[in-house]
Scaffold this motif. Structure first.
Motif, PDB file in Angstrom:
ATOM      1  N   GLU A   1      -7.710   6.321  -7.386  1.00 30.04           N
ATOM      2  CA  GLU A   1      -7.478   7.691  -7.832  1.00 30.04           C
ATOM      3  C   GLU A   1      -6.420   7.690  -8.943  1.00 30.04           C
ATOM      4  O   GLU A   1      -6.563   8.378  -9.958  1.00 30.04           O
ATOM      5  CB  GLU A   1      -7.010   8.537  -6.626  1.00 30.04           C
TER       6      GLU A   1
ATOM      7  N   GLU B   1     -16.287   6.090   0.328  1.00 30.15           N
ATOM      8  CA  GLU B   1     -16.483   7.430   0.879  1.00 30.15           C
ATOM      9  C   GLU B   1     -15.258   8.286   0.531  1.00 30.15           C
ATOM     10  O   GLU B   1     -15.364   9.426   0.129  1.00 30.15           O
ATOM     11  CB  GLU B   1     -16.696   7.363   2.391  1.00 30.15           C
ATOM     12  N   HIS B   2     -14.068   7.697   0.727  1.00 33.42           N
ATOM     13  CA  HIS B   2     -12.828   8.364   0.309  1.00 33.42           C
ATOM     14  C   HIS B   2     -12.177   7.448  -0.723  1.00 33.42           C
ATOM     15  O   HIS B   2     -11.829   6.306  -0.381  1.00 33.42           O
ATOM     16  CB  HIS B   2     -11.876   8.562   1.501  1.00 33.42           C
ATOM     17  N   THR B   3     -12.059   7.922  -1.944  1.00 33.06           N
ATOM     18  CA  THR B   3     -11.493   7.086  -3.011  1.00 33.06           C
ATOM     19  C   THR B   3     -10.093   6.624  -2.617  1.00 33.06           C
ATOM     20  O   THR B   3      -9.298   7.415  -2.090  1.00 33.06           O
ATOM     21  CB  THR B   3     -11.453   7.902  -4.327  1.00 33.06           C
TER      22      THR B   3
END
Ligand SMILES: Cc1ncc(C[n+]2csc(CCOP(=O)(O)OP(=O)(O)O)c2C)c(N)n1
Ligand SMILES: [Mg+2]
Length: 214
Positions: A201, A194-196
């Protein structure tokens, strides 16, 4: 186990092959489900081969169904080429699960019409034409269609209509899939979390910089 704790009447059905039934986790699953009398139906599609490995080289057991005995659960062997026989065996197993009578192992005796997968398996290297031909006589689709036609429940027209409908559905799905924007390599990680994560990143940025550096 969650279903049992919640006390609802659902049953879990899980599938594996004759080859899959040699895995350690297969025994662990049956054992655990047996101890806790869980509502599970373990279906083993015994098609005689694990990719190219013959059933006789897979296990010395006389049947796969008998593996249920050691786990203290019900084991059933059924003609996997007979739609109604499989339906009855699985229906009964599901009923036992719902009634709190624990799991069942269902071995369906069947055959694989074709390769294990499309990535290089060639069954003509390990099976004979005679053997495949014998099983083709028992094709469950043909047998069940004949049965339904005899009972007046199915006809050639209905068959054609269903095939045409299925073709249209597939064509529509392919068209929709083709319209989806193509996945890019840096974009690959975006849909994983959901959140890298910062590490992912960073790898993504490294990849982009390396590509731009070229
Ligand atoms: C733990 C593990 N070992 C080996 C493999 C490689 N492998 C993939 S499918 C397969 C054979 C499975 O046999 P079966 O369950 O009978 O399936 P079928 O060939 O009949 O489709 C093997 C050995 C794997 N996927 N996982
Ligand atoms: Mg198999």
């Amino acid at each position: 186990m969650g279903l049992k704790k919640r006390g609802n009447e659902q049953v879990v059905v899980t599938y594996t092959g004759d080859g899959g039934s040699s895995q350690g986790d297969f025994y662990e699953g049956m054992n655990f489900a047996g101890v806790f009398e869980l509502p599970v139906v373990f279906i083993v599609q015994n098609n005689g081969y694990a990719i190219s490995t013959q059933r006789a080289n897979q296990t010395a057991a006389r049947s796969i169904a008998q593996k249920a005995v050691a786990a203290g659960i019900t084991g059933v062997q059924v003609d996997g080429m007979d739609v109604l026989a499989v339906y009855k065996a699985v229906f009964d197993a599901a009923e036992r699960g719902r009634a709190g009578e624990g799991p069942t192992l269902v071995e369906t005796l069947t055959y694989r019409f074709g390769p294990h997968s499309l990535s290089g398996d060639d069954p003509t290297r390990y099976r004979t034409k005679e053997e495949s031909g014998e099983w083709e006589q028992k094709d469950p689709l043909v047998r069940y269609r004949k049965f339904m036609e005899k009972k007046g429940l199915w006809s050639e027209e209905e068959e054609t209509a269903v095939i045409e409908e299925a073709k249209a559905t597939v064509a529509e799905a392919v068209k929709k899939a083709d319209e989806i924007e193509r996945l890019t390599i840096p974009g690959l990680l975006d849909s994983v979390f959901e959140h890298t994560t910062p590490q992912a990143e960073e790898q993504k940025q490294d990849f982009i910089s390396a590509r731009e550096g070229k």
